[in-house]
Design a protein around this motif. Structure first.
Motif, PDB file in Angstrom:
ATOM      1  N   GLY A 230      17.418   6.261   6.358  1.00 43.62           N
ATOM      2  CA  GLY A 230      18.650   7.367   6.146  1.00 43.62           C
ATOM      3  C   GLY A 230      19.826   6.295   5.913  1.00 43.62           C
ATOM      4  N   SER A 231      19.468   4.882   5.653  1.00 43.87           N
ATOM      5  CA  SER A 231      19.869   4.061   4.681  1.00 43.87           C
ATOM      6  C   SER A 231      19.515   3.938   3.499  1.00 43.87           C
ATOM      7  N   ASP A 232      20.415   2.398   2.656  1.00 46.97           N
ATOM      8  CA  ASP A 232      20.470   3.227   2.024  1.00 46.97           C
ATOM      9  C   ASP A 232      19.392   1.783   1.468  1.00 46.97           C
ATOM     10  N   ARG A 233      18.434   1.427   1.737  1.00 44.43           N
ATOM     11  CA  ARG A 233      16.864   0.705   1.507  1.00 44.43           C
ATOM     12  C   ARG A 233      15.882   1.395   2.038  1.00 44.43           C
ATOM     13  N   VAL A 234      14.386   0.931   1.826  1.00 46.72           N
ATOM     14  CA  VAL A 234      13.162   1.687   2.344  1.00 46.72           C
ATOM     15  C   VAL A 234      12.257   0.395   2.678  1.00 46.72           C
ATOM     16  N   ARG A 235      12.456  -0.168   3.802  1.00 49.27           N
ATOM     17  CA  ARG A 235      11.542  -1.058   4.084  1.00 49.27           C
ATOM     18  C   ARG A 235       9.816  -0.710   4.328  1.00 49.27           C
ATOM     19  N   ALA A 236       9.156  -1.544   3.040  1.00 52.34           N
ATOM     20  CA  ALA A 236       8.082  -1.266   2.162  1.00 52.34           C
ATOM     21  C   ALA A 236       6.857  -2.096   2.550  1.00 52.34           C
ATOM     22  N   VAL A 237       5.633  -1.975   3.117  1.00 52.41           N
ATOM     23  CA  VAL A 237       4.257  -3.241   3.734  1.00 52.41           C
ATOM     24  C   VAL A 237       3.443  -2.694   2.563  1.00 52.41           C
ATOM     25  N   ASN A 238       3.034  -3.417   1.308  1.00 57.44           N
ATOM     26  CA  ASN A 238       2.193  -3.086   0.891  1.00 57.44           C
ATOM     27  C   ASN A 238       0.907  -3.779   0.735  1.00 57.44           C
ATOM     28  N   CYS A 239      -0.153  -3.284   0.904  1.00 63.37           N
ATOM     29  CA  CYS A 239      -1.611  -3.529   1.193  1.00 63.37           C
ATOM     30  C   CYS A 239      -2.425  -3.303   0.091  1.00 63.37           C
ATOM     31  N   GLY A 240      -2.096  -4.010  -1.292  1.00 66.91           N
ATOM     32  CA  GLY A 240      -2.600  -4.093  -2.543  1.00 66.91           C
ATOM     33  C   GLY A 240      -2.708  -2.891  -3.006  1.00 66.91           C
ATOM     34  N   HIS A 241      -2.004  -2.009  -3.078  1.00 68.53           N
ATOM     35  CA  HIS A 241      -1.358  -0.742  -4.112  1.00 68.53           C
ATOM     36  C   HIS A 241      -0.767  -0.841  -5.374  1.00 68.53           C
ATOM     37  N   LEU A 242      -0.496   0.525  -6.026  1.00 70.90           N
ATOM     38  CA  LEU A 242       0.640   0.316  -6.925  1.00 70.90           C
ATOM     39  C   LEU A 242       1.266   0.206  -6.346  1.00 70.90           C
ATOM     40  N   PRO A 243       2.954  -0.208  -6.916  1.00 71.64           N
ATOM     41  CA  PRO A 243       4.214  -0.561  -6.755  1.00 71.64           C
ATOM     42  C   PRO A 243       4.871   1.111  -6.535  1.00 71.64           C
ATOM     43  N   PRO A 244       5.754   1.827  -6.057  1.00 76.09           N
ATOM     44  CA  PRO A 244       6.065   2.523  -6.497  1.00 76.09           C
ATOM     45  C   PRO A 244       7.580   3.050  -7.292  1.00 76.09           C
ATOM     46  N   ARG A 245       7.881   3.802  -8.146  1.00 80.09           N
ATOM     47  CA  ARG A 245       8.566   3.426  -9.015  1.00 80.09           C
ATOM     48  C   ARG A 245       9.517   4.428  -8.421  1.00 80.09           C
ATOM     49  N   LEU A 246      11.229   4.135  -8.867  1.00 81.19           N
ATOM     50  CA  LEU A 246      12.324   4.122  -8.523  1.00 81.19           C
ATOM     51  C   LEU A 246      13.199   5.480  -9.931  1.00 81.19           C
ATOM     52  N   LEU A 247      13.327   6.861  -9.379  1.00 80.52           N
ATOM     53  CA  LEU A 247      13.730   7.236 -10.269  1.00 80.52           C
ATOM     54  C   LEU A 247      15.311   6.925 -10.044  1.00 80.52           C
TER      55      LEU A 247
ATOM     56  N   ALA B  78       9.329  -3.831  -8.275  1.00 83.68           N
ATOM     57  CA  ALA B  78       8.410  -4.606  -8.259  1.00 83.68           C
ATOM     58  C   ALA B  78       8.702  -5.258  -6.339  1.00 83.68           C
ATOM     59  N   LEU B  79       7.192  -4.825  -5.529  1.00 80.74           N
ATOM     60  CA  LEU B  79       6.853  -5.742  -4.576  1.00 80.74           C
ATOM     61  C   LEU B  79       6.285  -7.358  -4.458  1.00 80.74           C
ATOM     62  N   HIS B  80       7.114  -8.161  -4.140  1.00 80.18           N
ATOM     63  CA  HIS B  80       7.123  -9.533  -4.371  1.00 80.18           C
ATOM     64  C   HIS B  80       6.320 -10.189  -3.514  1.00 80.18           C
ATOM     65  N   ARG B  81       5.921  -9.104  -2.046  1.00 72.00           N
ATOM     66  CA  ARG B  81       4.843  -9.677  -1.127  1.00 72.00           C
ATOM     67  C   ARG B  81       3.906  -8.813  -0.591  1.00 72.00           C
ATOM     68  N   THR B  82       3.262  -8.566  -1.692  1.00 70.12           N
ATOM     69  CA  THR B  82       1.601  -8.047  -1.633  1.00 70.12           C
ATOM     70  C   THR B  82       0.641  -8.565  -1.132  1.00 70.12           C
ATOM     71  N   SER B  83       0.013  -7.959   0.204  1.00 74.19           N
ATOM     72  CA  SER B  83      -0.912  -8.558   0.960  1.00 74.19           C
ATOM     73  C   SER B  83      -2.809  -7.485   0.251  1.00 74.19           C
ATOM     74  N   VAL B  84      -3.309  -8.426   1.029  1.00 78.10           N
ATOM     75  CA  VAL B  84      -4.673  -7.849   0.619  1.00 78.10           C
ATOM     76  C   VAL B  84      -5.158  -6.479   1.026  1.00 78.10           C
ATOM     77  N   PRO B  85      -6.086  -5.245   0.404  1.00 77.02           N
ATOM     78  CA  PRO B  85      -6.547  -4.127   0.886  1.00 77.02           C
ATOM     79  C   PRO B  85      -6.638  -4.036   2.760  1.00 77.02           C
ATOM     80  N   LEU B  86      -6.736  -2.802   3.014  1.00 73.08           N
ATOM     81  CA  LEU B  86      -6.704  -2.745   4.070  1.00 73.08           C
ATOM     82  C   LEU B  86      -8.105  -3.083   5.009  1.00 73.08           C
ATOM     83  N   GLY B  87      -8.447  -3.665   5.762  1.00 72.12           N
ATOM     84  CA  GLY B  87     -10.157  -3.664   6.005  1.00 72.12           C
ATOM     85  C   GLY B  87     -10.298  -5.283   5.318  1.00 72.12           C
TER      86      GLY B  87
END
Length: 404
Positions: free
Chosen positions: A258-275, A284-293
């Protein structure tokens, strides 16, 4: 088939009629009247040429190719009719002609054999088409039960979506998504299972089940990702025991509080787009980790980071079925370029424009599932949030809604 659901009152659900094997095999491309006309014309042409060439170059045996051609395009009944017709024409012409007795017998026998093989080939094609149609129907039904119809609304976010599963036999993919209202906010996952076919759907189901439980139980988004990781690892261990290939899952996990920020965890996926403010940009996500598994291959723990989410903004998340779509020349779909022209539209309008443009660009030929979610704030501030997943919003009494 498209499962792009915009408004609950006008939701378009995938229909799964009993497959018509002959339609699946393209058997109804030629109507009986057209088939009869072409058959008569070809027969008349061959008989006329045979009469002109005489006994030196008999052409009547060429008619045996007609049942073979019919077996590719026609129904079993049509192919049988063509085979009987050709056999009668050949037998009648050879009996009327003069020639060695055994030559006539050999030609008649060869014609009957070739015609029979044409009918058998047509029946085999129809049988295979039936099996493929049943597989496609079962896969789409399974995907429909696993994935939630959209749109959905929670206290923090409204989710519109577009989902187009592949239905091309073994090429069916494993794109997944889920939205869960949890005590710590709304948790969202979108992912893509490595590989194709039913095993990929199995891995996706394991990831979704773990996410639905962990999203409500865990307070940290990284802990949710770790729970899904464990589920994928367990699924891979079971798959190895049964001889299946182990798979990984690229995924993006989001938490809206509900705030002006969103928490994100990227597991090797495409980054989101902000409209936002009529423009589209890669968040841009700067802490991309390996895929799940695949956590055992990395020494770094999964990390969460914050994304900006202004009041009038929307986040678009997607799978690579969009970015890796190609046109007839092999060029990739210019997603970010096209998205910039739709950034000022409503979420459902963005999805409609994307769906139509992607269809035109690829010529209707898709090589992967397409999954796109557009996440924005509820228009009423979330007061009319609905029940989602394993979490039930209290409205006087708890009740579990029927599964859509």
């Amino acid at each position: 088939m498209v499962i792009g659901l915009r408004r609950p009152s006008a939701a378009r659900r995938p229909t799964l009629p009993d497959p018509d094997p002959e339609e699946t095999a393209g058997a109804t491309r030629i109507g009986n009247r057209a088939l009869s006309l072409w058959l008569l014309l070809l027969t008349a042409a061959v008989v006329l040429l045979d009469a002109l060439t005489g006994n030196d170059l008999p052409l009547i045996p060429l008619l045996v190719v007609l049942p073979a051609l019919a077996s590719v395009f026609c129904t079993v009944r049509q192919t049988t009719a063509v085979a009987v017709w050709v056999t009668l024409v050949v037998v009648g012409s050879r009996i009327a002609a003069t020639g060695a007795f055994w030559d006539v017998v050999f030609l008649i026998g060869f014609t009957a054999l070739a015609s029979t093989l044409g009918v058998v080939a047509c029946a085999a094609r129809i049988r295979h088409a039936t099996e493929v149609a049943r597989l496609r129907s079962a896969v789409v039904a399974l995907q429909r039960q696993i994935l939630r119809p959209l749109p959905v609304t929670t206290r923090q976010v409204c989710v519109h979506g577009l989902y187009e599963p592949m239905e091309e036999d073994r090429f069916v993919g494993g794109d997944i998504y889920e939205v869960v209202q949890a005590p710590h906010g709304t948790r969202v996952i979108i992912g893509d299972v490595q590989g194709k076919g039913l095993p990929a759907i199995g891995a996706g189901f394991a990831a979704l089940g773990a996410f639905r439980e962990a999203a409500v139980r865990e307070s940290e988004l990284t802990a949710v990702a770790d729970s899904v990781e464990d589920a994928v690892v367990r699924h891979n261990a079971f798959s190895a025991e049964t001889g299946e290939t182990e798979r990984f899952v690229t995924a993006l996990l989001l938490c809206f509080d509900g705030s002006d920020r969103v928490r994100a965890v990227n597991c090797g996926h495409l980054p989101p787009r902000l409209l936002y403010d009529g423009a589209a940009a890669v968040a841009a996500l700067h802490r991309t980790s390996v895929p799940l598994g695949m956590a055992d291959l990395s020494d770094e723990a999964r990390a969460a980071e914050w994304l900006s989410f202004p009041p009038d903004a929307a986040l678009l998340v997607l799978t690579d079925g969009v970015t890796e779509a190609r046109d007839a020349t092999g060029a990739f779909y210019p997603f970010d370029e096209r998205l910039g022209g739709w950034a000022g539209r409503e979420p459902d309008q963005v999805l409609d424009a994307l769906q139509s443009d992607l269809q035109r660009f690829s010529g209707g030929v898709r090589r992967d599932d397409v999954a796109v979610l557009v996440l924005s704030r509820p228009p009423d501030g979330g007061a009319a949030a609905v029940s989602l997943g394993h979490d039930v919003v209290k409205r006087g009494t708890d009740r579990r809604p029927p599964r859509p």
